[in-house]
Design a protein around this motif. Sequence first.
Motif, PDB file in Angstrom:
ATOM      1  N   THR A 145       2.588  10.488   3.099  1.00 17.31           N
ATOM      2  CA  THR A 145       4.230  10.324   2.789  1.00 17.31           C
ATOM      3  C   THR A 145       4.537   8.735   3.020  1.00 17.31           C
ATOM      4  OG1 THR A 145       4.303  12.555   3.529  1.00 17.31           O
ATOM      5  CG2 THR A 145       6.107  11.216   3.905  1.00 17.31           C
ATOM      6  N   ALA A 146       3.917   8.231   3.962  1.00 16.88           N
ATOM      7  CA  ALA A 146       4.396   6.866   4.182  1.00 16.88           C
ATOM      8  C   ALA A 146       4.181   5.793   2.997  1.00 16.88           C
ATOM      9  CB  ALA A 146       3.712   6.160   5.488  1.00 16.88           C
ATOM     10  N   ALA A 147       3.017   6.023   2.481  1.00 15.50           N
ATOM     11  CA  ALA A 147       2.488   5.348   1.095  1.00 15.50           C
ATOM     12  C   ALA A 147       3.413   5.781   0.077  1.00 15.50           C
ATOM     13  CB  ALA A 147       0.983   5.526   0.828  1.00 15.50           C
ATOM     14  N   THR A 148       4.005   6.865   0.074  1.00 18.79           N
ATOM     15  CA  THR A 148       4.799   7.233  -1.273  1.00 18.79           C
ATOM     16  C   THR A 148       6.203   6.581  -0.992  1.00 18.79           C
ATOM     17  OG1 THR A 148       3.808   9.375  -1.154  1.00 18.79           O
ATOM     18  CG2 THR A 148       5.890   9.201  -2.124  1.00 18.79           C
ATOM     19  N   VAL A 149       6.647   6.689   0.465  1.00 16.33           N
ATOM     20  CA  VAL A 149       7.793   5.809   0.764  1.00 16.33           C
ATOM     21  C   VAL A 149       7.860   4.447   0.369  1.00 16.33           C
ATOM     22  CG1 VAL A 149       9.469   5.179   2.530  1.00 16.33           C
ATOM     23  CG2 VAL A 149       8.737   7.467   2.189  1.00 16.33           C
ATOM     24  N   TRP A 150       6.589   3.858   0.616  1.00 19.39           N
ATOM     25  CA  TRP A 150       6.522   2.378   0.210  1.00 19.39           C
ATOM     26  C   TRP A 150       6.445   2.104  -1.306  1.00 19.39           C
ATOM     27  CZ3 TRP A 150       1.669  -0.537  -0.357  1.00 19.39           C
ATOM     28  CH2 TRP A 150       1.765  -2.031  -0.542  1.00 19.39           C
ATOM     29  N   GLY A 151       5.892   3.129  -1.948  1.00 22.22           N
ATOM     30  CA  GLY A 151       5.817   3.006  -3.435  1.00 22.22           C
ATOM     31  C   GLY A 151       7.119   3.384  -4.036  1.00 22.22           C
ATOM     32  N   THR A 152       7.939   4.139  -3.445  1.00 22.10           N
ATOM     33  CA  THR A 152       9.263   4.343  -3.846  1.00 22.10           C
ATOM     34  C   THR A 152      10.186   3.275  -3.906  1.00 22.10           C
ATOM     35  OG1 THR A 152       9.195   6.818  -3.144  1.00 22.10           O
ATOM     36  CG2 THR A 152      11.200   5.769  -3.590  1.00 22.10           C
ATOM     37  N   ALA A 153       9.843   2.497  -2.832  1.00 17.20           N
ATOM     38  CA  ALA A 153      10.528   1.086  -2.580  1.00 17.20           C
ATOM     39  C   ALA A 153      10.604   0.275  -3.642  1.00 17.20           C
ATOM     40  CB  ALA A 153      10.461   0.612  -1.286  1.00 17.20           C
ATOM     41  N   LEU A 164       7.503   4.117 -15.050  1.00 16.99           N
ATOM     42  CA  LEU A 164       6.047   4.246 -15.073  1.00 16.99           C
ATOM     43  C   LEU A 164       5.478   4.251 -13.625  1.00 16.99           C
ATOM     44  CD1 LEU A 164       4.942   1.779 -18.047  1.00 16.99           C
ATOM     45  CD2 LEU A 164       4.973   4.435 -17.948  1.00 16.99           C
ATOM     46  N   GLY A 165       6.228   3.383 -12.730  1.00 18.80           N
ATOM     47  CA  GLY A 165       5.714   3.449 -11.423  1.00 18.80           C
ATOM     48  C   GLY A 165       5.928   4.838 -10.817  1.00 18.80           C
ATOM     49  N   ALA A 166       7.057   5.388 -10.877  1.00 20.20           N
ATOM     50  CA  ALA A 166       7.474   6.784 -10.281  1.00 20.20           C
ATOM     51  C   ALA A 166       6.608   7.631 -10.997  1.00 20.20           C
ATOM     52  CB  ALA A 166       8.851   7.091 -10.818  1.00 20.20           C
ATOM     53  N   ALA A 167       6.111   7.649 -12.187  1.00 25.40           N
ATOM     54  CA  ALA A 167       5.240   8.779 -12.608  1.00 25.40           C
ATOM     55  C   ALA A 167       4.016   8.594 -12.048  1.00 25.40           C
ATOM     56  CB  ALA A 167       5.380   8.378 -14.247  1.00 25.40           C
ATOM     57  N   ALA A 168       3.473   7.367 -11.779  1.00 27.12           N
ATOM     58  CA  ALA A 168       2.141   7.061 -11.395  1.00 27.12           C
ATOM     59  C   ALA A 168       1.956   7.698  -9.999  1.00 27.12           C
ATOM     60  CB  ALA A 168       1.790   5.742 -11.438  1.00 27.12           C
ATOM     61  N   ILE A 169       3.242   7.454  -9.166  1.00 27.38           N
ATOM     62  CA  ILE A 169       3.158   7.985  -7.769  1.00 27.38           C
ATOM     63  C   ILE A 169       3.001   9.652  -7.870  1.00 27.38           C
ATOM     64  CG2 ILE A 169       4.888   8.290  -5.800  1.00 27.38           C
ATOM     65  CD1 ILE A 169       5.824   5.297  -6.392  1.00 27.38           C
ATOM     66  N   VAL A 170       4.028   9.910  -8.696  1.00 24.46           N
ATOM     67  CA  VAL A 170       3.872  11.524  -8.669  1.00 24.46           C
ATOM     68  C   VAL A 170       2.467  11.923  -9.307  1.00 24.46           C
ATOM     69  CG1 VAL A 170       4.784  13.529  -9.709  1.00 24.46           C
ATOM     70  CG2 VAL A 170       6.327  11.722  -8.843  1.00 24.46           C
ATOM     71  N   LEU A 171       1.903  11.404  -9.999  1.00 26.15           N
ATOM     72  CA  LEU A 171       0.718  11.741 -10.526  1.00 26.15           C
ATOM     73  C   LEU A 171      -0.610  11.725  -9.607  1.00 26.15           C
ATOM     74  CD1 LEU A 171       0.483  10.441 -14.307  1.00 26.15           C
ATOM     75  CD2 LEU A 171       0.493  12.893 -13.611  1.00 26.15           C
ATOM     76  N   ALA A 172      -0.358  10.655  -8.704  1.00 26.12           N
ATOM     77  CA  ALA A 172      -1.258  10.377  -7.773  1.00 26.12           C
ATOM     78  C   ALA A 172      -1.021  11.471  -6.622  1.00 26.12           C
ATOM     79  CB  ALA A 172      -1.022   8.791  -7.160  1.00 26.12           C
ATOM     80  N   ASN A 173       0.304  11.835  -6.298  1.00 25.60           N
ATOM     81  CA  ASN A 173       0.103  12.949  -5.263  1.00 25.60           C
ATOM     82  C   ASN A 173      -0.212  14.303  -5.687  1.00 25.60           C
ATOM     83  OD1 ASN A 173       1.102  11.406  -3.130  1.00 25.60           O
ATOM     84  ND2 ASN A 173       3.255  11.565  -3.897  1.00 25.60           N
ATOM     85  N   VAL A 174      -0.053  14.426  -6.901  1.00 28.93           N
ATOM     86  CA  VAL A 174      -0.447  15.803  -7.397  1.00 28.93           C
ATOM     87  C   VAL A 174      -1.653  16.000  -7.810  1.00 28.93           C
ATOM     88  CG1 VAL A 174       0.221  17.676  -9.531  1.00 28.93           C
ATOM     89  CG2 VAL A 174       1.930  16.174  -8.223  1.00 28.93           C
ATOM     90  N   VAL A 175      -2.298  15.112  -8.798  1.00 35.47           N
ATOM     91  CA  VAL A 175      -3.650  15.376  -9.538  1.00 35.47           C
ATOM     92  C   VAL A 175      -4.550  14.776  -8.555  1.00 35.47           C
ATOM     93  CG1 VAL A 175      -5.270  14.110 -11.146  1.00 35.47           C
ATOM     94  CG2 VAL A 175      -2.724  14.746 -11.768  1.00 35.47           C
TER      95      VAL A 175
END
Length: 236
Positions: A93-101, A117-128
């Motif tokens: 979750t902390a890494a996700t917040v960092w990526g969202t920034a 593209l960055g937001a899509a990559a973060i979501v894909l990383a968390n899901v896939v």
Amino acid sequence: MGTLAWWEVPARLGVALLLGAGVGLERQWRSRMAGLRTNALVSIGAALFVLFSVLTPEDNSPTRIASYVVSGVGFLGAGVIIRDRGNLRGINTAATVWGTAGVGVMAGGGHFLVAALGAAAIVLANVVLRSMARRVDRREVERDEGPRSYRFRAVCRDADEAHIRALVVQSLTAGGFALCALDSEDINNTGKVAVTARLNGQGQGSGQLEQAVSRLSLEPGISSVSWRVGDDEEDL
């Protein structure tokens, strides 16, 4: 608005809001601490800092402001990391917040495609990658599920023998191990006793034994605690 057209500020903030909320939606769905609102706010805040530097180019550099955003969000991310019984929770979750920034910084700078593209990559990383990580963990557990034998040894004062034997049985059986034998042996003219336990574990690994060692090592009557795989009669 300085070097920006009147519509660019709301457009950049809107993109930051939507993309941050998109990342946070996945976290909210999984009931994580930093969810929809947190990620949206982090993205908007990062975009605002970058917009400030863009609107005041004579005083601030966007790249310098972005570096400050990274440092500040690092402290924010540390707040969602929790230590639970020796394990760290919330790192993802902390890494996700960092990526969202980072998404917010890109949106605030007007780089909408990169932000999306960055937001899509973060979501894909968390899901896939989540399912992939679980498969790897499951294979590791299955590999370790075969029965194993262990030998556990605690050295204590002679007067504490009965108490330590009870603690050894309680600690080891609480970890899911089957106790096969429990022996005590006087150590020559030292006033100390070696309590040795032979155990079987079905899927239990070294983690549970390490926890038992940690608990027993705090007992004032115990001078040493050790364990190893195998139940042969060699000294520990």
